[in-house]
Write an enzyme that holds these catalytic residues in place. Structure first.
Site, PDB file in Angstrom:
ATOM      1  N   GLU A 162       0.831  -1.211   0.000  1.00  0.00           N
ATOM      2  CA  GLU A 162       0.000   0.000   0.000  1.00  0.00           C
ATOM      3  C   GLU A 162       0.866   1.262   0.000  1.00  0.00           C
ATOM      4  OE1 GLU A 162      -3.842   0.445   0.305  1.00  0.00           O
ATOM      5  OE2 GLU A 162      -2.770   2.075  -0.668  1.00  0.00           O
ATOM      6  N   ASP A 222       1.169   4.038  -2.922  1.00  0.00           N
ATOM      7  CA  ASP A 222       0.740   5.419  -2.677  1.00  0.00           C
ATOM      8  C   ASP A 222       1.850   6.430  -2.941  1.00  0.00           C
ATOM      9  OD1 ASP A 222      -1.574   4.167  -1.895  1.00  0.00           O
ATOM     10  OD2 ASP A 222      -1.337   4.542   0.255  1.00  0.00           O
ATOM     11  N   SER A 252      -7.388   1.827  -3.694  1.00  0.00           N
ATOM     12  CA  SER A 252      -6.096   2.326  -3.212  1.00  0.00           C
ATOM     13  C   SER A 252      -5.249   2.914  -4.335  1.00  0.00           C
ATOM     14  CB  SER A 252      -5.292   1.188  -2.585  1.00  0.00           C
ATOM     15  OG  SER A 252      -5.854   0.791  -1.375  1.00  0.00           O
TER      16      SER A 252
END
Ligand code: NAG
Ligand code: NAG
Ligand code: NAG
Length: 572
Positions: free
Chosen positions: A283, A287, A489
């Site tokens: 994640e 990001d 995400s």
């Protein structure tokens, strides 16, 4: 910090107010049983210390919300005139009466309290279980989350002395049974330092890369110029962002920019960001790679929250408190974590956190959240009858971002992704800015006749997502391996990067940043600058879920960004 210390001094002073004396106890919050998935496994040890937070009644939260809309509605003459932290605090701080009542009650019980929010509307105390049980007429017990084996000390009910009930919103954590946060996009590795498949630069026919997304949405590749305009990336769950992976990513997929480009690090609640390559989080790598790789030249700050707070999930609140206190706070914050369901938080806690987002919005920060990856079944797939709305996506003061994919059928283009969460809140009513859209969409659903989807959603709840962006087949680097990920995400950092680049141009032109986005996005100028995505559905709860449609829909919201059109719409 200074604000907090001053506040503490005045709290001690007020503690000398007149004693409240014995009073009838009134049940303040209760639930019949722990949430599904938790079992009670005995009494809590009497001597164990509990860290409890007390949310105090705020002076005028409706006033703050009014100010937020005043500075966020493009037609308002105050548009863009973001509030100062002092102005926000005036609405949020407790009244002297509230502070006096609560502090004298605490001092009668020999309890020290310290404020944990900038305006002092939330206090923290540390007391043993035995004292908490007496103070709150509660029965703190050990509860086990069966799936993970994690234990929590909670109570099914607590009470307050009658005169305090109008001064206290809630004690926390008490009746909350939040399951582990949802995020975890699945990484499909292709092998060490090897591209997934060789693709033509700029083509979206294989994996999605910065070049393809720039082309698809018209996102500029020229570097931003305003160093004061920054983009925040939220990190939770010990997901760590790896610099070496970012460098490999940039070296391969953004050859035109400095491959040593880095992110700044801010930490809270004992958070960290260790750099061993095998500790890289999917994640966090996603990001940082798709903010630095898309918001060219915008300084990115990775904000890593640890677990050093009463229940782990208080990190959501503490991150916002940190930013409210920071005069150089980012103009955009993207968060790819959510709860699995709105009901993982008691209504009181959800409202409090949502109002905290309103504070940051009033200060001029755009808050974007991934809408969740379980379709209509919530933050991640779960069995359900009624559809499961996701928090924070359902908070009306944030921008919820869903996902699209590419359909190769001629004339279709983007379609809603099957995993993308969307629907309607059971906690928050429909805000004005989307009232017409939600009404039109529900009227269209009704026009389909009797379908299995009827009756599973709340027709008077805030609809989400607000917007969407590509969310499938993103190429990233994790632990030195190229591979792909999918999920909302992916979409939130992408949309956040678009907003950060617009802010850069606005600041360069001497204009204010965009702040809370929704009133603009739902305005006629805003929606016209988005590509309306009319196809796709988001199955769950053994149904097809919602269906894409012209205009706003509960799969892709208003649609995906068109940078060129957005530039014009924001007045550039
Ligand atoms: C690239 O970025 C690094 C880190 O910010 C910096 O030290 C270096 O001077 C930059 N190189 C160029 C060619 O700008
Ligand atoms: C539906 O949403 C409204 C508005 O937020 C709320 O008052 C109501 O309680 C919700 N209904 C259910 C069944 O949760
Ligand atoms: C984006 O908007 C511009 C005009 O503002 C338009 O020319 C262009 O076709 C739009 N792009 C897409 C993909 O719709």
């Amino acid at each position: 910090m200074v604000l907090a210390i001053n506040f503490f001094a005045s709290l001690v002073l007020l503690a000398k107010a007149k004693p409240t004396g014995p009073h009838t106890m009134v049940v303040h919050e209760s639930r019949a049983a722990p949430a599904e998935g938790f079992v009670q496994s005995g009494a809590a040890p009497a001597k164990q210390e509990l860290t409890l937070r007390i949310a105090l009644k705020q002076t005028d939260i409706a006033g703050l919300q009014g100010e937020l809309y005043k500075v966020s509605e493009p037609t308002s003459k105050f548009y863009g005139q973001h509030l100062t932290a002092e102005e926000v605090a005036k609405f949020v701080k407790p009244t002297d009466e509230t502070l006096g009542a609560v502090s004298s009650w605490l001092s009668e019980n020999n309890i020290d309290a310290k404020p944990v929010t900038p305006a002092g509307d939330m206090l923290e105390i540390k007391i043993p279980v035995s004292q908490a049980n007496v103070l709150l007429s509660a029965e703190f017990s050990v509860f086990t989350h069966v799936e993970t084996g994690k234990t929590f000390i909670r109570t099914l009910q607590y009470s307050l002395p009658a005169p305090l009930t109008r001064h206290v919103e809630f004690f926390h954590p008490t009746t909350i049974f939040a399951r582990p946060l949802a995020s975890r996009p699945k990484f499909v590795a292709a092998g060490p330092a090897k591209r997934v498949t060789p693709v033509l630069p700029g083509s979206c026919t294989s994996t999605l890369t910065p070049a393809c997304l720039q082309e698809l949405y018209g996102i500029p590749t020229t570097p931003a110029t305003q160093k004061s305009n920054t983009l925040g990336v939220a990190g939770f769950l010990d997901q760590w962002a790896n610099q070496a992976d970012l460098t490999t990513f940039l070296t391969t997929l953004r050859k035109d920019i400095n491959s040593s480009t880095t992110f700044a690090l801010e930490t809270l609640d004992g958070g960290s960001n260790p750099q061993n390559r095998d500790q890289a989080g999917v994640e966090a790598d996603l990001d940082t790679q798709y903010t630095i790789g898309i918001a060219t030249g915008v300084p990115v700050i990775f904000i890593s929250a640890g677990d050093d707070n009463p229940d782990g999930v208080s990190g959501f609140l503490d991150m916002i408190s940190l930013l409210i206190n920071d005069p150089s706070r980012p103009s955009v914050l993207t968060t790819s974590y959510s709860f699995q369901a709105e009901t993982d938080l008691p209504l009181s806690v959800a409202i409090n956190l949502c109002n905290t987002y309103a504070q940051l919005g009033a200060l001029g920060t755009s808050l974007l959240f991934a809408s969740g990856d379980g379709g209509v079944s919530g933050g991640q797939s779960q069995s359900c009858g009624d559809y499961v709305p996701v928090f924070p996506a359902t908070c009306p003061f944030i921008t919820s971002v869903g996902s699209t994919g590419l359909d190769q059928t001629p004339g279709v283009g983007e379609i809603g992704s099957m995993f993308t969460s969307g629907g309607f809140s059971n906690y928050f009513p429909i805000p004005d800015y989307q009232a017409k859209d939600v009404a039109a969409y529900i009227a269209w659903l009704d026009s389909l006749g009797t379908i299995p989807e009827d009756g599973r959603y709340n027709r008077s709840g805030r609809g989400f997502p607000d917007v969407s962006a590509q969310g499938e087949n993103y190429e990233i680097v994790v632990d030195n391996q190229f591979g792909t990920v999918a999920g909302t995400s992916c979409s939130s950092p992408l949309f956040a990067s678009v907003i950060a680049l617009l802010n850069d141009e606005l600041v360069a032109a001497g204009k204010p940043t965009l702040g809370f986005l929704n009133p603009f996005l739902y305005s006629s100028a805003g929606r016209a600058a988005l590509n309306d995505v009319m196809f796709g559905d988001n199955p769950g709860c053994a149904t097809d879920g919602f269906f894409g449609h012209a205009g706003w829909d509960a799969v892709t919201g208003l649609g995906t960004p068109n940078y060129t059109a957005l530039r014009t719409a924001v007045g550039l």
